[in-house]
Motif scaffolding. Structure first.
Motif, PDB file in Angstrom:
ATOM      1  N   ALA A 145      36.154 -35.935 -12.744  1.00 56.17           N
ATOM      2  CA  ALA A 145      35.389 -35.206 -12.256  1.00 56.17           C
ATOM      3  C   ALA A 145      34.876 -35.811 -11.275  1.00 56.17           C
ATOM      4  O   ALA A 145      34.486 -35.390  -9.870  1.00 56.17           O
ATOM      5  CB  ALA A 145      34.177 -34.676 -13.049  1.00 56.17           C
ATOM      6  N   VAL A 146      34.497 -37.042 -11.255  1.00 54.89           N
ATOM      7  CA  VAL A 146      34.007 -37.971 -10.021  1.00 54.89           C
ATOM      8  C   VAL A 146      35.172 -38.130  -9.168  1.00 54.89           C
ATOM      9  O   VAL A 146      34.810 -38.043  -7.887  1.00 54.89           O
ATOM     10  CB  VAL A 146      33.494 -39.382 -10.714  1.00 54.89           C
ATOM     11  CG1 VAL A 146      33.170 -40.322  -9.391  1.00 54.89           C
ATOM     12  CG2 VAL A 146      32.231 -39.209 -11.548  1.00 54.89           C
ATOM     13  N   LEU A 179      38.285 -45.818  -8.280  1.00 51.74           N
ATOM     14  CA  LEU A 179      37.305 -45.898  -7.782  1.00 51.74           C
ATOM     15  C   LEU A 179      36.105 -45.125  -8.679  1.00 51.74           C
ATOM     16  O   LEU A 179      35.143 -45.575  -9.388  1.00 51.74           O
ATOM     17  CB  LEU A 179      36.653 -45.390  -6.363  1.00 51.74           C
ATOM     18  CG  LEU A 179      37.302 -46.146  -5.302  1.00 51.74           C
ATOM     19  CD1 LEU A 179      37.360 -45.473  -4.071  1.00 51.74           C
ATOM     20  CD2 LEU A 179      36.826 -47.481  -5.059  1.00 51.74           C
ATOM     21  N   ALA A 180      36.618 -43.974  -9.168  1.00 52.20           N
ATOM     22  CA  ALA A 180      35.741 -43.213 -10.182  1.00 52.20           C
ATOM     23  C   ALA A 180      35.701 -43.812 -11.742  1.00 52.20           C
ATOM     24  O   ALA A 180      34.665 -43.875 -12.343  1.00 52.20           O
ATOM     25  CB  ALA A 180      36.370 -41.766 -10.579  1.00 52.20           C
ATOM     26  N   VAL A 181      36.791 -44.636 -11.882  1.00 52.47           N
ATOM     27  CA  VAL A 181      36.740 -45.253 -13.464  1.00 52.47           C
ATOM     28  C   VAL A 181      35.709 -46.391 -13.067  1.00 52.47           C
ATOM     29  O   VAL A 181      34.963 -46.699 -14.038  1.00 52.47           O
ATOM     30  CB  VAL A 181      37.969 -45.680 -13.701  1.00 52.47           C
ATOM     31  CG1 VAL A 181      38.144 -46.728 -14.995  1.00 52.47           C
ATOM     32  CG2 VAL A 181      39.172 -44.684 -14.007  1.00 52.47           C
ATOM     33  N   ALA A 217      27.766 -33.064 -18.979  1.00 48.62           N
ATOM     34  CA  ALA A 217      26.432 -33.729 -18.106  1.00 48.62           C
ATOM     35  C   ALA A 217      26.854 -34.160 -16.894  1.00 48.62           C
ATOM     36  O   ALA A 217      26.160 -34.154 -15.875  1.00 48.62           O
ATOM     37  CB  ALA A 217      25.989 -34.849 -19.113  1.00 48.62           C
ATOM     38  N   VAL A 218      28.089 -34.776 -17.076  1.00 51.30           N
ATOM     39  CA  VAL A 218      28.524 -35.584 -15.785  1.00 51.30           C
ATOM     40  C   VAL A 218      28.810 -34.370 -14.786  1.00 51.30           C
ATOM     41  O   VAL A 218      28.618 -34.299 -13.683  1.00 51.30           O
ATOM     42  CB  VAL A 218      29.662 -36.376 -16.021  1.00 51.30           C
ATOM     43  CG1 VAL A 218      30.604 -36.908 -14.663  1.00 51.30           C
ATOM     44  CG2 VAL A 218      29.366 -37.506 -16.738  1.00 51.30           C
ATOM     45  N   ARG A 249      24.162 -37.363  -5.760  1.00 51.90           N
ATOM     46  CA  ARG A 249      25.278 -37.239  -6.803  1.00 51.90           C
ATOM     47  C   ARG A 249      25.318 -38.392  -7.670  1.00 51.90           C
ATOM     48  O   ARG A 249      25.489 -38.286  -8.872  1.00 51.90           O
ATOM     49  CB  ARG A 249      26.488 -36.735  -6.216  1.00 51.90           C
ATOM     50  CG  ARG A 249      26.726 -35.333  -5.854  1.00 51.90           C
ATOM     51  CD  ARG A 249      27.992 -34.995  -5.247  1.00 51.90           C
ATOM     52  NE  ARG A 249      28.461 -33.629  -5.280  1.00 51.90           N
ATOM     53  CZ  ARG A 249      29.055 -33.095  -4.227  1.00 51.90           C
ATOM     54  NH1 ARG A 249      29.798 -33.882  -3.446  1.00 51.90           N
ATOM     55  NH2 ARG A 249      29.571 -31.748  -4.163  1.00 51.90           N
ATOM     56  N   VAL A 250      25.388 -39.512  -6.953  1.00 54.20           N
ATOM     57  CA  VAL A 250      25.750 -40.716  -7.575  1.00 54.20           C
ATOM     58  C   VAL A 250      24.548 -41.108  -8.463  1.00 54.20           C
ATOM     59  O   VAL A 250      24.265 -41.505  -9.832  1.00 54.20           O
ATOM     60  CB  VAL A 250      25.804 -41.803  -6.802  1.00 54.20           C
ATOM     61  CG1 VAL A 250      25.698 -43.198  -7.324  1.00 54.20           C
ATOM     62  CG2 VAL A 250      26.849 -41.993  -6.005  1.00 54.20           C
TER      63      VAL A 250
END
Length: 210
Positions: free
Chosen positions: A141-142, A160-162, A80-81, A94-95
């Motif tokens: 993925a982010v 940042l993604a975390v 899904a992400v 995207r966010v």
């Protein structure tokens, strides 16, 4: 804890894959309602409308059944992400899409998110590894998008993604638990606005300074 009502017809022969999915569906209902430790294979077989030997033909034990179900939903969250990130090249959207993916995941009627985010079996290494792997895969993925667009080093992009994915799943769970007056999509948009105002502060690597 009240017993789960048996609503499955008995005596129906199904292809192996269909039977497996039926058993996983019954197991999800039992595990979500009772938790891993309180659930029994008898309960799951009864809920599925099969004999316990039939259940054991597909899954050798309760842990293996739980792990198969956990694998299914961890993969669903990661996909899904990834789908959200691939749905547009506009980073603001995207966010928004990523936040919406988390809110939709926790708002699923089957309560699958509880197996991923609220398992009572996190002391089991196999469960912990699967949850951590799924969490890291979402963040990775982010981070790939962040690193590609900003030129930041991989470790900084991952940090940042975390932060972004952590914000997504914590706020989504809070929203579900409180079930206030904010509709799901509006709640996801609100959190997305907060996240975007933060991540948008990192300029794209191809931006030309004024």
């Amino acid at each position: 804890m009240t017993a789960i009502e048996d609503t499955r017809p008995r005596g129906t022969r199904l292809p192996r894959l269909a039977r497996r999915q039926q058993l996983l569906g019954a197991a999800q209902e039992v595990f979500v309602a009772q938790g891993y430790h309180a659930a029994a294979m008898d309960d799951i077989a009864e809920r599925a409308g099969v004999s316990k030997p039939v259940l054991y033909q597909h899954f050798p034990g309760k842990l293996e059944l739980y792990l198969a179900l956990l694998d299914q939903h961890c993969e669903a969250l990661v996909q899904a992400v990834r789908d959200a990130l691939a749905s547009t090249t506009d980073n603001k959207k995207r966010v928004e899409a990523t936040m919406t993916a988390y809110f939709q995941f926790v708002d699923n009627a089957g309560g699958a998110f509880r197996l991923v985010f609220e398992s009572d079996l996190t002391n089991e290494e196999a469960v912990r590894e699967r949850v951590e792997r799924a969490t890291n895969a979402c963040a990775e993925a982010v981070s790939e998008v962040i690193a590609e667009d900003t030129g930041l080093p991989r470790d900084e992009a991952m940090l940042l993604a975390v932060g972004l994915t952590g914000m997504a799943h914590v706020t989504a769970r809070y929203w579900l638990a409180t079930k206030g007056s904010i509709p799901r999509d509006a709640a996801a948009q609100l959190v997305a606005n907060l996240a975007w105002r933060g991540i948008a502060g990192f300029p794209r690597k191809d931006d030309t300074p004024r």
